[in-house]
Design a protein around this motif. Sequence first.
Motif, mmCIF file in Angstrom:
data_model
loop_
_atom_site.group_PDB
_atom_site.id
_atom_site.type_symbol
_atom_site.label_atom_id
_atom_site.label_comp_id
_atom_site.label_asym_id
_atom_site.label_seq_id
_atom_site.Cartn_x
_atom_site.Cartn_y
_atom_site.Cartn_z
ATOM 1 N N GLU A 37 0.827 -1.209 0.000
ATOM 2 C CA GLU A 37 0.000 0.000 0.000
ATOM 3 C C GLU A 37 0.862 1.260 0.000
ATOM 4 O O GLU A 37 0.546 2.240 -0.672
ATOM 5 C CB GLU A 37 -0.952 -0.001 1.198
ATOM 6 C CG GLU A 37 -2.024 -1.056 1.116
ATOM 7 C CD GLU A 37 -2.849 -0.971 -0.156
ATOM 8 O OE1 GLU A 37 -3.394 0.108 -0.465
ATOM 9 O OE2 GLU A 37 -2.949 -1.996 -0.862
ATOM 10 N N GLU A 89 -7.637 9.019 -3.923
ATOM 11 C CA GLU A 89 -8.960 8.499 -4.298
ATOM 12 C C GLU A 89 -8.847 7.617 -5.534
ATOM 13 O O GLU A 89 -9.580 6.639 -5.676
ATOM 14 C CB GLU A 89 -9.925 9.660 -4.554
ATOM 15 C CG GLU A 89 -10.370 10.355 -3.296
ATOM 16 C CD GLU A 89 -11.231 11.590 -3.567
ATOM 17 O OE1 GLU A 89 -12.064 11.894 -2.703
ATOM 18 O OE2 GLU A 89 -11.064 12.240 -4.622
ATOM 19 N N GLY A 92 -8.398 4.075 -4.559
ATOM 20 C CA GLY A 92 -9.387 3.482 -3.673
ATOM 21 C C GLY A 92 -9.469 4.009 -2.261
ATOM 22 O O GLY A 92 -10.262 3.514 -1.466
ATOM 23 N N PHE A 93 -8.671 5.012 -1.911
ATOM 24 C CA PHE A 93 -8.783 5.609 -0.584
ATOM 25 C C PHE A 93 -9.897 6.650 -0.579
ATOM 26 O O PHE A 93 -10.071 7.376 -1.553
ATOM 27 C CB PHE A 93 -7.461 6.266 -0.155
ATOM 28 C CG PHE A 93 -6.440 5.290 0.328
ATOM 29 C CD1 PHE A 93 -6.383 4.927 1.669
ATOM 30 C CD2 PHE A 93 -5.532 4.733 -0.550
ATOM 31 C CE1 PHE A 93 -5.434 4.017 2.120
ATOM 32 C CE2 PHE A 93 -4.577 3.826 -0.106
ATOM 33 C CZ PHE A 93 -4.528 3.466 1.232
ATOM 34 N N GLN A 94 -10.611 6.707 0.526
ATOM 35 C CA GLN A 94 -11.702 7.658 0.667
ATOM 36 C C GLN A 94 -11.488 8.466 1.944
ATOM 37 O O GLN A 94 -11.239 7.889 3.010
ATOM 38 C CB GLN A 94 -13.035 6.920 0.734
ATOM 39 C CG GLN A 94 -14.224 7.828 0.909
ATOM 40 C CD GLN A 94 -15.524 7.039 1.036
ATOM 41 O OE1 GLN A 94 -15.540 5.818 1.162
ATOM 42 N NE2 GLN A 94 -16.631 7.754 1.028
ATOM 43 N N ARG A 109 -9.546 5.955 4.199
ATOM 44 C CA ARG A 109 -9.711 4.520 4.416
ATOM 45 C C ARG A 109 -9.842 3.815 3.068
ATOM 46 O O ARG A 109 -10.436 4.336 2.128
ATOM 47 C CB ARG A 109 -10.950 4.273 5.264
ATOM 48 C CG ARG A 109 -11.124 2.838 5.706
ATOM 49 C CD ARG A 109 -12.170 2.704 6.797
ATOM 50 N NE ARG A 109 -11.715 3.367 8.020
ATOM 51 C CZ ARG A 109 -12.460 4.197 8.751
ATOM 52 N NH1 ARG A 109 -13.703 4.450 8.419
ATOM 53 N NH2 ARG A 109 -11.965 4.756 9.829
ATOM 54 N N ARG A 110 -9.265 2.614 3.017
ATOM 55 C CA ARG A 110 -9.409 1.756 1.842
ATOM 56 C C ARG A 110 -9.757 0.364 2.335
ATOM 57 O O ARG A 110 -9.167 -0.137 3.284
ATOM 58 C CB ARG A 110 -8.101 1.719 1.044
ATOM 59 C CG ARG A 110 -8.210 0.965 -0.259
ATOM 60 C CD ARG A 110 -7.005 1.234 -1.140
ATOM 61 N NE ARG A 110 -6.148 0.091 -1.318
ATOM 62 C CZ ARG A 110 -6.467 -1.017 -1.981
ATOM 63 N NH1 ARG A 110 -7.648 -1.146 -2.533
ATOM 64 N NH2 ARG A 110 -5.614 -1.993 -2.098
ATOM 65 N N HIS A 111 -10.731 -0.266 1.694
ATOM 66 C CA HIS A 111 -11.205 -1.591 2.088
ATOM 67 C C HIS A 111 -10.684 -2.657 1.130
ATOM 68 O O HIS A 111 -10.249 -2.360 0.020
ATOM 69 C CB HIS A 111 -12.736 -1.625 2.122
ATOM 70 C CG HIS A 111 -13.313 -0.757 3.192
ATOM 71 N ND1 HIS A 111 -13.383 -1.141 4.507
ATOM 72 C CD2 HIS A 111 -13.811 0.507 3.145
ATOM 73 C CE1 HIS A 111 -13.905 -0.163 5.226
ATOM 74 N NE2 HIS A 111 -14.177 0.846 4.425
ATOM 75 N N LEU A 113 -8.112 -5.034 1.307
ATOM 76 C CA LEU A 113 -6.680 -5.069 0.994
ATOM 77 C C LEU A 113 -6.157 -6.465 0.689
ATOM 78 O O LEU A 113 -5.491 -6.683 -0.306
ATOM 79 C CB LEU A 113 -5.868 -4.526 2.175
ATOM 80 C CG LEU A 113 -6.083 -3.078 2.549
ATOM 81 C CD1 LEU A 113 -5.090 -2.673 3.614
ATOM 82 C CD2 LEU A 113 -5.956 -2.180 1.362
ATOM 83 N N SER A 119 -8.840 -3.725 5.919
ATOM 84 C CA SER A 119 -8.789 -2.358 5.412
ATOM 85 C C SER A 119 -7.513 -1.675 5.883
ATOM 86 O O SER A 119 -6.728 -2.235 6.642
ATOM 87 C CB SER A 119 -10.014 -1.572 5.894
ATOM 88 O OG SER A 119 -10.051 -1.528 7.315
#
Length: 189
Positions: A37, A89, A92-94, A109-111, A113, A119
């Motif tokens: 990541e 973003e 996939g990060f929000q 947060r990213r789910h 993984l 996450s």
Amino acid sequence: MTTAEIEAAHLGEARKLNGQVTLVEYDPQWPQVFEREAERIRDRLGHVEHRIEHVGSTSVPGLPAKPVIDMLLIVPDSADETAYVPPLEGIGFQLVIQEPEWYEHRVLRRHGLAPSAESANLHVLSTGCPEVGRMLRFRDRLRTHSGDRELYARTKRSLSQQSWQYMQNYADAKTEVVEEILGRAGHEA
């Protein structure tokens, strides 16, 4: 944090736990998930001076944890969301938390993984922020002092058996032992 503070910090509705915290035993794949990541983030933020650190319980071998990789992104100005949020973003990060009154802290947060990690929470703070040093000192103390690591593990396991409205309530309940451990870390610094 109070319920009002928790809800105010979240963009959208703060997700309620209303139950116990699920801890799992340390997974040696967590550092690899972090590195993967971190590399994706570095690729997206080449235009921004930054540093990425693995923090939280998944960064400490032998420590039980929620299967969530906590990451710390240090940028020149965490309040300047336009510098880092749009590129992240794209992978996939929000952006889910804004705390301008607490060191301009942000969380993305990213789910989804990996099987070993549900996450990632990407905490964003500014260069020179005192919380950066505190987080790293705590992590490093737990990595190098088995007595403090065991104390923290016992505290986490005990608290995880209680019912919490929000995950933040569980985190806040650990404050006393965290401060105790940081006090010892500060004496050796």
